[in-house]
Structure formats: structure tokens, C-alpha cells
Design an enzyme around this catalytic site. Structure first.
Site, mmCIF file in Angstrom:
data_model
loop_
_atom_site.group_PDB
_atom_site.id
_atom_site.type_symbol
_atom_site.label_atom_id
_atom_site.label_comp_id
_atom_site.label_asym_id
_atom_site.label_seq_id
_atom_site.Cartn_x
_atom_site.Cartn_y
_atom_site.Cartn_z
ATOM 1 N N ALA A 38 -8.559 -15.306 -105.873
ATOM 2 C CA ALA A 38 -7.991 -14.514 -106.208
ATOM 3 C C ALA A 38 -8.564 -13.810 -107.289
ATOM 4 C CB ALA A 38 -6.708 -13.861 -104.912
ATOM 5 N N ASP A 39 -9.039 -12.134 -107.432
ATOM 6 C CA ASP A 39 -8.909 -11.883 -108.717
ATOM 7 C C ASP A 39 -7.436 -12.270 -109.369
ATOM 8 O OD1 ASP A 39 -9.355 -10.559 -111.110
ATOM 9 O OD2 ASP A 39 -10.297 -9.611 -110.675
ATOM 10 N N CYS A 40 -6.783 -11.822 -110.492
ATOM 11 C CA CYS A 40 -5.469 -12.490 -111.374
ATOM 12 C C CYS A 40 -4.669 -11.032 -110.560
ATOM 13 C CB CYS A 40 -5.598 -11.796 -112.468
ATOM 14 S SG CYS A 40 -6.812 -14.112 -112.606
ATOM 15 N N SER A 62 -4.768 -10.222 -107.742
ATOM 16 C CA SER A 62 -4.336 -9.298 -106.075
ATOM 17 C C SER A 62 -3.734 -9.318 -105.082
ATOM 18 C CB SER A 62 -5.797 -10.283 -106.284
ATOM 19 O OG SER A 62 -7.355 -9.948 -106.416
#
Ligand SMILES: *[C@@H]1O[C@H](CO)[C@@H](O)[C@H](O)[C@H]1NC(C)=O
Ligand SMILES: *[C@@H]1O[C@H](CO)[C@@H](O)[C@H](O)[C@H]1NC(C)=O
Ligand SMILES: *[C@@H]1O[C@H](CO)[C@@H](O)[C@H](O)[C@H]1NC(C)=O
Ligand SMILES: *[C@@H]1O[C@H](CO)[C@@H](O)[C@H](O)[C@H]1NC(C)=O
Ligand SMILES: *[C@@H]1O[C@H](CO)[C@@H](O)[C@H](O)[C@H]1NC(C)=O
Ligand SMILES: *[C@@H]1O[C@H](CO)[C@@H](O)[C@H](O)[C@H]1NC(C)=O
Ligand SMILES: *[C@@H]1O[C@H](CO)[C@@H](O)[C@H](O)[C@H]1NC(C)=O
Length: 792
Positions: A300-302, A304
């Protein structure tokens, strides 16, 4: 060499191999380490090299308690001491060089910087696939060297492969432009350069293929609004049609996974049609994992997952509900703390099964095994890389070369390359503008946090190699909000042999979390150029633009006293000399714009938040990208001049391609706008064998006075009587080098199904019969050939 010398040198060789292999940075499956813990490593299947990584990973995971498991699924995995499993920091970055933006990488007094290659948008402009792969190889050499020195991990969350859908987007700097096919080819090449280990490309089980470093294609998907007029990515719900999804937003990721065999994909912050991407099982599990068959992990993007809860307020989730949804959707790793903090509770509350965590951990450990984290690299590959491989002369030269290959010549009124006969006095150049002494602006984002580089070649350094220079900034910074520096600059340029104006944008204008609101030069920059150009006794004025997104430069492009305009993207730390090489004719520019440069009023016609690629006539929205925007441009996609001239002829191309229908294969209907009726109007690509390969043979000629590189673009154009198709679509490209006067054949062998298909409004890939055409090159030099398709 005497026999003794021979024997001793062989001995030294053997010894050095032996010791180098053993010098692999502390691998996990090291029997000595287990012995110290009182364990016999041979009793541990997860260290048994005779077993598959699947089996070994399962064994390791099965030894962990739930508490231990959840502590490993955040980017800062803490490890399990009793299993001799150290912690691992998953997050490192290498978008255009090793960066310390992620906590997995850092620099120290021994290694203060890594090579900063040009930003992606400029390297893309080279349209040279060999270069893209070479960049990945050079970056991964430095990454491995830093890993060996204990300064970096092995998993790098690069490249960024979102299409540049809108010219205002703040992250165009990171992307390979607006065309999904080019973006996908960039992704596949860069990923292979980062990941591939020579000699191990065709392992039987792709989940055992060794990796040099692990790459990650991001941000999945339809992510390209950062912060525009208060609408930000943490709240944005991208409304995307299924057709745009398949045709534009997913394609680069599909190519990254299938052609690049990437080790990871990152889901994005935004929602797509209501659902946060990281919580959507259709996008993650069904598409990336099942349909494309990812060999690796999904991250996941940080933060998210936190964004799902606090930004999107998705389903009014509690943190553990959000964690359960993402685990079930197929998200393996959280860049953040939500997984480690809430996954245990989610299992205990029965929201998700422990089994899902087992799955994720297995995906993660298989990648670490492929990276040699457990056993070392095959044959001790890469262990010899060290400090001297970081910022090496070879890599600095590659960085300069990438900039030279990407730089785009936009205007040249018989001025460049500049040359001075040897009898002249040493010329005096005026170097002005807010970027004249650029350093960190040249390396863009995802560079070093300190702004350090191996070294910098600034614009003024580059020009100084060719003459005396006089300098005036013209503006105090890139925003150039007050024009008070303009008069001094105007005096400085007078009587100079030539004037170079370095201006454009930087991260104060286009950046992550910062979209643009207009397409103009900031502040007084344009005035600076026009005042200089109108000054008395001014020599040729050459404008060099640093930017990722396009700028409406039409005023200066028309200005009779602006002799030349160059776009240099953000050219990396060696940018100054690369630009000078182009200006003074050591390198003949061959770069082409990877995005459309729109007129300034484009932004008044369409909100950035409209995701549609096709024009929306009800709302008066023009289309997006060269495929769907038919209005006037400042410069079109693929534009770029040279110091020489190239022409094409099509030497061979079929006039008719006949496809044999499979037994029982159905013909599909299609609406021809002219009412045309055909027996078999179209077929579905997924129902077809698609074995028809066609050969397009071209002859490219350099008819001008100089050697040079040239990018050949091959587009297809669908039959004109079908509504909703792209104006044209790039299906192949190749950068070639030709000496003055030389002719060279360029041959493309292409799958006819794939290059002539269209995506229907219900997202099927359909191959229509009728008159298609191919177009080679861009207007006004394009050549065209019609090719009819028929089914029987
Ligand atoms: C998941 O882990 C638990 C605990 O280690 C184990 O009992 C279970 O069999 C595992 N399930 C799978 C499918 O691996
Ligand atoms: C720098 O390198 C030297 C020699 O390899 C080493 O002894 C020293 O510990 C290193 N310094 C740092 C800060 O890592
Ligand atoms: C992913 O999809 C497959 C098949 O569609 C299914 O068997 C599997 O359970 C799914 N996994 C997750 C994590 O949803
Ligand atoms: C430029 O040269 C002209 C003629 O030689 C001279 O009159 C003028 O003062 C010079 N201008 C500057 C700014 O040096
Ligand atoms: C090119 O230069 C000539 C001669 O100085 C000038 O007349 C013409 O307007 C210039 N054209 C452009 C497009 O700048
Ligand atoms: C461009 O597209 C619009 C919208 O589809 C259409 O109305 C217009 O006629 C087109 N213009 C040109 C020059 O093709
Ligand atoms: C493409 O890039 C490679 C690697 O930098 C370089 O050697 C080659 O000359 C380039 N090709 C052309 C045609 O510019």
C-alpha cells in the site's frame, strides 16, 4: 607467466571467489549463526536450499505466532529473534537513482550520494528502450553496492508508471508521459534493468527467479490528482469508465507485470468509483494477482489504510475493519503501522482469517528469498560491488548521456548549434534566469533529502566551458514574483555573443501534493525573456526550459528575436554539460516530447478531476492526450527538432490482412457511422488466436548535413466510420542513429490483432474489419499506408 605464477594466480583467484562468496552481507541461512543459538540449521526446512521457496516460506510462516506474524507486515518488519530472522525495512526508493526518501536507505560520511540520473520524464523523451534498461542496471548496481555496505535494503518502490493524463499534474516529473504503451514499455525496461540477474532469466518457476533488486510499479490505479484547488488524493474519488480503465489506466501496470515480471505493485491513495484501491479485491486479487499473475507482493502507498479510515471515511470503518478489507482484497504489505497495530485485533474479532496473513507473508518471504536475503545471491553475484561502483565515472557519464538523449529542441531559427570560428576572440556569453545556477532543481524529486549529488554540473558550469560568462539571475527564484531583477538582466545581455536564459518550473510549482493551476511561465519569467530579446545589441537568445509538465511558450516561440528554445526536463546532476553539448553541437538532439503541450486556455475547458480521456461534448470538455484531443497544441506529443533532417519511405506493408476465424468463432456487431454492413464486422480479441504477425518495413534517411539520432514512431489509425476510437495510437517506436546521408532499414514485426484493436465502450477488445491505416512519423513529415482487415 611461469608455472608457479600461474598456479599462484589460480589459487588467489579461487581463494578470492571463496572469500567473496562468504563475504555476502549477513545472510540468514548461515549455519554458524544458528549454531550459536543452539539450533541445527539442517533441521529447518526454511533454510533448506533443496526445497522450493514456496515450501520454505510456508515453513517459516508456520513457525510464527500470530503476534509475530503481524509484526512483519508493515514496512518496518521487526523480525523474529528466536527464528534468527532479522528485521527488514521494505521501503527504499530508486526512481532515477538510489534515494534516501525511504527509511530503508541512508547515506553516511563514506557514501554521501548516489548518481542522480535525469528525472523520468526526460529519460523517457529519448524513446530509447536500451537506455531505459541501462538506467535500471546502473541504478541497481549502486543499490546493491549500498546494500553490501549496509546502507540500503533490496526492495525499491520504483518506478512510477501512472499516465500523465492532465498537464497540471504535479507528478509528471516522475512518469514516462501520457501514452500508456510508452509508459508500459518504460516500466518493463526499467524494471528488467533493476531486477534481472543475467543467466537466470528463464527459471522454470518464476517464483524462484533470482532478483538483483525488487522493483515496484506504482501507484495502482487511476491515481493522478495530487492536490488541485483543494481536492487532494486522500479524499479524491476517481470516476473512471471501464473503457478508460482498460485502455489507459491499467495497461502500463499490466505490461509492467507481464513484460517486466515486476516483484511488486503498489496500490494508491485515491478511490476508484467509490472504493479505495487498496481495498478493492477486483483490482488487487482478481486483476493483479489472478489475471496478470504477479510473482511478488502488493504494497500500500504509505499510510493508505489510515487514509481509508480518516480521509475517505470508507464505510465508516474502524481501523481493524479497514485492515481486514485490505488483507482480503489481496494487499500483502502496509507501508505504515495499521497492519502491525490492528491486524491481530482484526483476526480476533473474526473480521479476517489468519490464513490471509499467512498468504501475504509467503508472498513477502518468497521475494526476499529470490533476492538472496536468506541464501545469498547465485554464484555470489553482486557481492563485489562496493563504494567505487557508486557515483562511478561510468554512471556519471550515463547520467549525462541520458540527459543528452532526452533533451528536446523545440525551436531553432538557424542558430543552433552555436559555433565560432577559431579566429574569434573567446566569446562572452550572458547566462541569465532563475535556473542559471540550478543544482537541486535539476534532480527533481525522489532524490537525496539533503540535495547532495555525487557532484553537480550546473547550467553556468556547462556554458563556461565554451566562453567567458556574465551572469544575472533575472528573478530571485523560480516563482519570479517580482520583476525587479529584469532590468539588470537586460543590461547584462547587451553585447554578449549569445544569451542563454534558463527558466521554467521546479518543485515549488509542480510536485507531489502540488498540482498546477495554469500552464503559463511563473511570475515575470516571460517578461524576462521578451525584455531581453528586445534589448539593444543583443545576440542570439536561447531559452532553456526546466519543467516536467508543458508550458504555453507560444509567445516566445513566435518572438522573432528568440532564436532557439530547448526543453531539458529536469536533467539530473550532470545536466549543465549535457545541455552545453547540445547547444554547441557535440550532440545532435533527438529527444521527443512524451506529452502534449497544450495552450494555456486548455485548463479553463476541463477540470483536472474529470478522468475521461475522450471529449465530453455535453460539457464542452476537450479530449485528453494525443489520442483524443484534436484541438490546437503548443507542441504535439512526439515533437522534437534535430540539426539534420530525416525522411521515411514505407518499403513493405501488407495491403490486406486476412484473419482465419476459429471454428465456431462468432463475428461481433459494430456500429459503423456510415451504415456500412459487413458479413463479419468484427471479432473479439480474447476469442481469437491472434497469430497474424505483419511486417512493416521502412527506410529511414538522414538527408541533412549532420549525424544524428532519430525516433521512428509507428501509429495505427482505426477506420474512420467507427465512433469513439482514438485519433491514432502509438504501437511501436524505435530510436536509430544515422550518419549524414545514411539510409537505414527499420523493420517492425507486429501482432495484427493487438495493433489494430479498439476498446469498446463496455471495455471489450474488439478487432474491427475495414480500412485501417498506419502512420509513420508525425505531421508534417508523416507517411501513411492503408491496410484492410478481413475475417474469413
Ligand atoms: C496459517 O497459519 C496458522 C498458524 O500458523 C496455521 O495453523 C494455518 O494452517 C495456516 N494456514 C495456511 C493456509 O497456511
Ligand atoms: C567508512 O568506511 C571505513 C572503511 O571501510 C569503515 O571503517 C567506517 O566504519 C565507515 N564509516 C561509516 C560511517 O560507516
Ligand atoms: C483471490 O481470488 C482467488 C480466485 O478468484 C480466490 O481463490 C482467493 O481466495 C482470493 N484471495 C483473496 C485474498 O481474496
Ligand atoms: C555595448 O556596445 C556598445 C557599442 O560598442 C556600447 O556603446 C555599449 O555601451 C555597450 N553596452 C554595454 C551594456 O556594455
Ligand atoms: C527567424 O529569424 C528571422 C531573422 O532574424 C526573423 O525575421 C524571423 O521572424 C524569425 N522567426 C521566428 C519564428 O522567430
Ligand atoms: C474535434 O472533436 C470535437 C469533439 O468530438 C468535434 O466536435 C470536432 O469537430 C473535432 N474537430 C476537429 C478539427 O476534428
Ligand atoms: C540508446 O541508448 C544506448 C545506451 O545509452 C546508447 O548506447 C545508444 O547509442 C542509444 N541509441 C541511440 C540511437 O541513440
Amino acid at each position: 607467466m611461469s608455472a608457479f605464477q600461474l598456479v599462484s594466480s589460480i589459487l588467489i583467484f579461487i581463494l578470492s571467489v571463496f572469500f567473496t562468496v562468504n563475504a555476502q552481507p549477513s545472510i540468514i541461512c548461515n549455519s554458524g549463526k544458528f549454531q550459536k543459538m543452539g539450533t541445527n540449521m539442517n533441521s529447518l526446512p526454511f533454510c533448506d536450499r533443496g526445497l522450493s521457496y514456496q515450501v520454505r516460506a510456508k515453513d517459516l510462516v508456520d513457525r510464527m505466532t500470530l503476534e509475530e506474524k503481524v509484526a512483519q507486515i508493515g514496512d518496518n518488519a521487526v523480525g523474529v529473534q528466536r527464528l534468527n530472522l532479522p528485521g527488514y525495512k521494505w521501503w527504499s526508493e530508486a526512481l532515477h537513482g538510489v534515494s534516501d526518501v525511504g527509511p530503508g536507505t541512508h547515506f553516511n560520511s563514506n557514501v554521501t550520494a548516489a548518481t542522480s540520473f535525469p528525472t523520468v520524464i526526460l529519460s523517457t523523451a529519448s524513446f530509447n528502450e536500451t537506455l531505459w534498461k541501462s538506467l535500471g542496471e546502473a541504478v541497481s548496481n549502486e543499490a546493491r553496492a549500498m546494500h553490501n555496505l549496509g546502507l540500503a535494503g533490496l526492495t525499491f518502490w520504483s518506478p512510477t508508471i501512472n499516465v500523465a493524463r492532465d498537464p497540471r499534474w504535479g507528478r509528471i516529473i516522475e512518469t514516462p508521459g501520457e501514452d500508456p504503451f510508452v509508459v508500459g514499455r518504460y516500466a518493463a525496461n526499467y524494471v528488467r534493468g533493476l531486477q534481472d540477474v543475467e543467466g537466470y532469466l528463464n527459471t522454470k518457476d518464476p517464483n524462484s527467479r533470482p532478483l538483483k533488486v525488487g522493483a515496484c510499479c506504482k501507484h495502482f490505479a487511476a491515481y493522478d490528482v495530487d492536490n488541485w484547488k483543494g481536492i487532494d488524493r486522500y479524499h479524491f474519488d476517481a470516476k473512471v469508465t471501464e473503457r478508460d480503465m482498460v485502455e489507459t489506466f491499467l495497461l502500463p501496470f499490466e505490461m509492467c507485470v507481464k513484460e517486466g515480471d515486476v516483484a511488486s505493485v503498489m496500490c494508491s491513495y485515491n478511490r476508484v468509483n467509490g472504493i479505495p484501491t487498496c481495498a478493492d479485491p477486483r483490482l488487487l486479487n482478481q486483476t493483479i494477482r489472478e489475471q496478470w499473475n504477479l510473482h511478488g507482493y502488493i504494497v500500500a502507498d504509505c499510510d493508505s489504510i489510515e487514509v481509508m479510515v480518516n480521509g475517505h471515511k470508507f464505510l465508516n470503518d474502524t481501523p481493524q475493519m479497514a485492515v481486514a478489507q485490505t488483507l482480503k482484497a489481496g494487499l500483502d504489505l502496509d507501508c505504515g503501522v495499521y497492519y502491525p497495530k490492528y491486524a491481530m485485533q482484526a483476526v480476533k474479532e473474526g473480521l479476517v482469517k489468519e490464513e490471509e496473513i499467512n498468504h501475504s507473508l509467503k508472498n513477502l518471504y518468497i521475494v526476499l528469498m529470490r533476492l538472496g536475503w536468506f541464501d545469498g545471491t547465485p554464484g555470489g553475484a553482486f557481492v563485489q560491488l562496493g563504494k567505487n561502483d557508486i557515483c562511478s565515472p561510468q554512471n556519471l557519464e550515463l547520467s549525462a548521456d541520458a540527459a543528452r538523449q532526452g533533451i528536446v529542441l523545440l525551436k531553432n531559427n538557424n542558430t543552433l548549434p552555436l559555433s565560432f570560428s577559431s579566429g574569434d576572440l573567446k566569446p562572452t556569453f550572458a547566462v541569465v534566469g532563475p535556473h542559471a545556477k540550478a543544482t537541486i532543481a535539476m534532480i527533481g524529486n525522489y532524490a537525496l533529502k539533503t540535495g547532495l549529488a555525487c557532484r553537480y554540473s550546473t547550467p553556468i558550469d556547462g556554458i563556461s566551458a565554451y566562453g567567458n560568462v556574465k551572469y544575472a539571475p533575472g528573478c530571485s527564484n523560480v516563482k519570479c514574483q517580482d520583476g525587479s531583477g529584469v532590468p539588470t538582466a537586460v543590461v547584462t545581455v547587451q553585447n554578449a555573443t549569445a544569451t542563454f536564459v534558463f527558466l521554467g518550473l521546479d518543485l515549488s510549482i509542480e510536485a507531489e501534493s502540488l498540482d498546477r493551476v495554469d500552464l503559463k511561465f511563473p511570475g515575470s519569467q516571460e517578461t524576462l525573456v521578451t525584455e531581453i530579446a528586445s534589448a539593444p545589441n543583443v545576440g542570439p537568445v536561447i531559452v532553456i526550459i526546466f519543467s516536467a509538465g508543458g508550458i504555453d511558450v507560444s509567445t516566445i516561440a513566435r518572438h522573432p528575436k528568440v532564436s532557439a528554445i530547448i526543453w531539458a526536463g529536469y536533467p539530473g546532476a550532470e545536466g549543465g554539460r549535457a545541455i552545453a553539448d547540445v547547444i554547441f553541437g557535440n550532440y545532435n538532439p533527438g529527444g521527443r516530447l512524451p506529452i502534449t503541450w497544450y495552450p494555456a486556455d486548455y485548463v479553463d475547458k476541463i477540470p483536472m478531476t474529470s478522468m475521461q480521456l475522450r471529449p465530453l461534448s455535453d460539457l464542452g470538455y476537450p479530449g485528453r492526450t494525443y489520442k483524443f484531443y484534436n484541438g490546437s497544441t503548443v507542441y504535439p506529443f512526439g515533437y522534437g527538432l534535430s540539426y539534420t533532417k530525416f525522411t521515411y519511405t514505407i518499403r513493405s506493408a501488407p495491403k490486406l490482412v486476412t484473419f482465419n476465424l476459429a471454428r465456431l468463432q462468432k463475428c461481433r456487431p459494430i456500429d459503423f457511422s456510415d451504415g456500412q454492413k459487413l458479413d463479419c464486422p468484427a471479432i473479439l480479441v480474447e476469442e481469437s488466436k491472434c497469430r497474424e504477425i505483419i511486417k512493416i518495413g521502412l527506410m529511414v534517411r538522414n538527408t541533412g548535413p549532420k549525424d544524428g539520432a532519430h525516433v521512428v514512431f509507428l501509429y495505427t489509425v482505426p477506420p474512420s466510420n467507427i465512433a469513439g476510437t482514438p485519433i491514432k495510437r502509438l504501437v511501436a517506436f524505435k530510436r536509430v542513429f544515422l550518419r549524414a546521408g545514411e539510409s537505414q532499414p527499420v523493420i517492425f514485426n507486429l501482432n495484427a490483432c493487438k495493433i489494430f484493436s479498439i476498446i469498446t465502450d463496455n471495455a471489450y477488445e474488439l478487432l474491427p474489419a475495414g480500412e485501417h491505416s498506419i502512420v509513420v512519423g508525425n505531421k508534417p513529415d508523416a507517411v501513411t499506408r492503408n491496410i484492410a482487415l478481413r475475417f474469413q
